[in-house]
Scaffold this active site. Structure first.
Site, short mmCIF file in Angstrom:
data_model
loop_
_atom_site.label_atom_id
_atom_site.label_comp_id
_atom_site.label_asym_id
_atom_site.label_seq_id
_atom_site.Cartn_x
_atom_site.Cartn_y
_atom_site.Cartn_z
N HIS A 66 -0.49 4.45 0.13
CA HIS A 66 -1.29 5.59 0.58
C HIS A 66 -0.89 5.98 1.99
O HIS A 66 -1.09 5.21 2.92
CB HIS A 66 -2.77 5.26 0.51
CG HIS A 66 -3.22 4.93 -0.88
ND1 HIS A 66 -3.08 3.66 -1.41
CD2 HIS A 66 -3.76 5.69 -1.86
CE1 HIS A 66 -3.54 3.67 -2.66
NE2 HIS A 66 -3.96 4.89 -2.96
N SER A 79 -4.31 -4.84 0.87
CA SER A 79 -3.11 -4.81 1.70
C SER A 79 -3.37 -5.11 3.18
O SER A 79 -2.44 -5.29 3.95
CB SER A 79 -2.38 -3.47 1.54
OG SER A 79 -3.28 -2.41 1.67
N ASP A 133 0.84 -1.20 0.00
CA ASP A 133 0.00 0.00 0.00
C ASP A 133 0.88 1.25 0.00
O ASP A 133 1.84 1.33 0.75
CB ASP A 133 -0.88 0.00 1.26
CG ASP A 133 -2.20 0.71 1.03
OD1 ASP A 133 -2.20 1.75 0.35
OD2 ASP A 133 -3.23 0.22 1.55
#
Lengths: 213, 294
Positions: free
Chosen positions: A102, A153, A100
């Site tokens: 983000h 994730s 991931d």
């Protein structure tokens, strides 16, 4: 005396860094304990900031200014806080889990936690499971905070928790998870010790876990 | 006027693509690797992603340059490769689509917070965006796509950068909003109306929103934007907030839902529609079918 602490809290909420530092010095000169200044002044103020941010009464710039004021005051207090006075300043390892990229939410939690005086070791994004555990062991941090935005994730959070169990560390190192795809129920399915629904909630829960440790 | 803007002006609804990062990972982006570096190291991966979206029927395909500003690339020690990465990013898509689709030069946030709240220097940030955008322009990008911005001031710096290196280039500027009790705001506290006014006066050709919290909110955003701006609108929504279904997390907004609700976006006056996190080539294919049937 209490009035001075209330003033510290109030000025911190306004993000007045110079005033907060001045008041902190004044409080010390008046023999208030560094612990009280931290808990009943600074952390109390930052808690309100966190709640207002959660309720959209204020936005990120306000939080950042308050965090800045907090950091300046905590830096001044730190050398004066003797070890037993440090129950609230714990250590957490945070990161966005592997798979991931983000990190906005994770960064925000990091900023807020630093703001309340927690020592934050931020591993960034796409962090492999072993790295969370190895860093927590090396840095003697009692808590790992994991963030994810993608559904794909979240299993990586489970992986970290499994490694803690395999190495017999699950009692000494706790876990807290957060991020858009998660819920309290899903976090408990993953085996996490706690779940935070937003940045303000994360601050509240992390403080509580670190206090209990 | 660019043919991209002419298409929009003539009333054509353009379809853009969907999520990028998750597909890059599926196709071989390794953990810890800089996604944009693939443009140089394994160009076949971003090429395949572009082809999947092109084959799904997208009219506008983004380059794999979301995090290819020097500020962001510096996190991987790759800022000295800014130009190469952006040129390659655009060329890869251009090679796939030829003249049959527009290349969207993606330009995402710098990852820095501007002073006085953070340590981002505005001049340095603008220069960084200029370097990135100049490289994309040199590779014949069709549109500059400033996206996922949460700070109006940063979006304005990117917009200024685009206008200074390529005054005639079409620029689309997209913010990410949160629904608050006071209306739609960015996390930095910019209201939707302030963003619309600011971006418009800085010369954006198309404004809108991407990412967000699902289609229903995006439809509201489109309606609000239409009230305060006469510019063409773009909406690229994510597929809602993931939900727990029997221990598996799924994005609630399926391709079918996109196919259905895209008509609400068009009714609200949106000119470019597409996806963001949680959407796939299947989502784009489903929207294509709806668009073709209107």
């Amino acid at each position: 005396m209490m009035e001075l602490l209330a003033q510290i809290s109030e000025q911190l909420q306004k993000g007045e860094d110079e005033t907060v530092l001045e008041l902190t010095k004044k409080a010390l000169a008046e023999n208030l304990s560094p612990n009280d200044i931290l808990n009943k002044g600074l952390i109390a103020g930052m808690t309100v900031v966190g709640e207002k941010f959660r309720d959209f009464e204020i936005f990120l710039p306000d939080v950042l200014l308050s965090a800045k004021a907090m950091t300046a005051a905590v830096d001044h207090l730190k050398p004066l806080l003797i070890q037993r006075d440090l129950p609230n300043i714990g250590k957490i390892v945070i990161g966005t889990v592997q798979g991931d990229l983000h990190d906005i939410g994770k960064n925000l939690v990091g900023i807020m936690l630093k703001g309340i005086g927690v020592e934050v070791i931020d591993l960034g994004k796409d962090v492999p499971p072993e790295k969370f555990v190895d860093t927590a062991v090396k840095e003697e941090a009692g808590l790992i905070g994991m963030s994810a935005l993608l559904t794909t994730s979240t299993p990586m959070m489970k992986k970290v928790i499994e490694i803690l169990h395999e190495r017999g560390l699950n009692k000494s190192i706790k876990t807290i998870v957060g991020g858009a795809p998660l819920s309290a129920a899903y976090a408990s399915d993953l085996g996490a010790d706690d779940y935070a629904s937003d940045a303000a909630d994360a601050v509240e829960r992390v403080t509580k876990i670190l206090e209990e440790k | 006027m660019s043919s991209f803007l002419e298409d929009i002006k003539s009333g054509k609804i353009l379809l853009s693509d969907g999520a990028m990062g998750s597909l890059l990972m599926e196709k071989g982006l390794k953990h810890g690797e800089c996604p944009e570096h693939l443009n140089l190291t394994q160009p076949e991966i971003p090429e395949e992603v572009a082809r999947l979206y092109f084959d799904a029927g997208a009219d506008v395909i983004q380059s794999n340059t979301f995090g290819a500003s020097p500020m962001k690339l510096a996190e991987y020690g790759l800022d000295d490769k800014t130009e190469e990465i952006n040129v390659a990013g655009v060329s890869i898509v251009k090679n796939v689509v030829g003249n049959n689709a527009y290349v969207y030069g993606s330009c995402g946030p710098s990852g820095k917070i501007l002073q006085p709240f953070g340590d981002g220097d505005p001049d340095e940030m603008q220069r960084g965006f200029e370097t990135q955008i100049q490289a994309m322009v040199s590779a014949n990008v069709d549109v500059i796509f400033i996206e996922t911005m949460t700070d109006l001031n940063e979006a304005l710096l990117a917009l200024k950068a685009a206008k200074s290196v390529a005054p005639d280039m079409a620029v689309v500027a997209c913010m990410t909003y949160e629904a608050t009790p006071k209306g739609f705001y960015t996390i930095m506290g910019n209201s939707l109306a302030d963003c619309a006014a600011g971006l418009e006066s800085a010369g954006a050709d198309v404004i809108g929103s991407n990412c967000g919290n699902g289609l229903d909110k995006m439809i509201e955003i489109a309606i609000e934007l239409k009230k305060v701006s006469h510019l063409p609108l773009v909406i690229q929504s994510n597929a809602g907030l993931p939900q727990n279904q029997d221990g598996h997390l799924v994005y609630p907004e399926t391709p079918d839902i996109f196919a259905e609700k895209v008509t609400d976006l068009i009714d609200a006056g949106v000119s470019i529609v597409g996806g963001c996190c949680g959407t796939t080539p299947e989502t784009i294919k489903a929207i294509r079918q709806t668009l073709d049937s209107i």
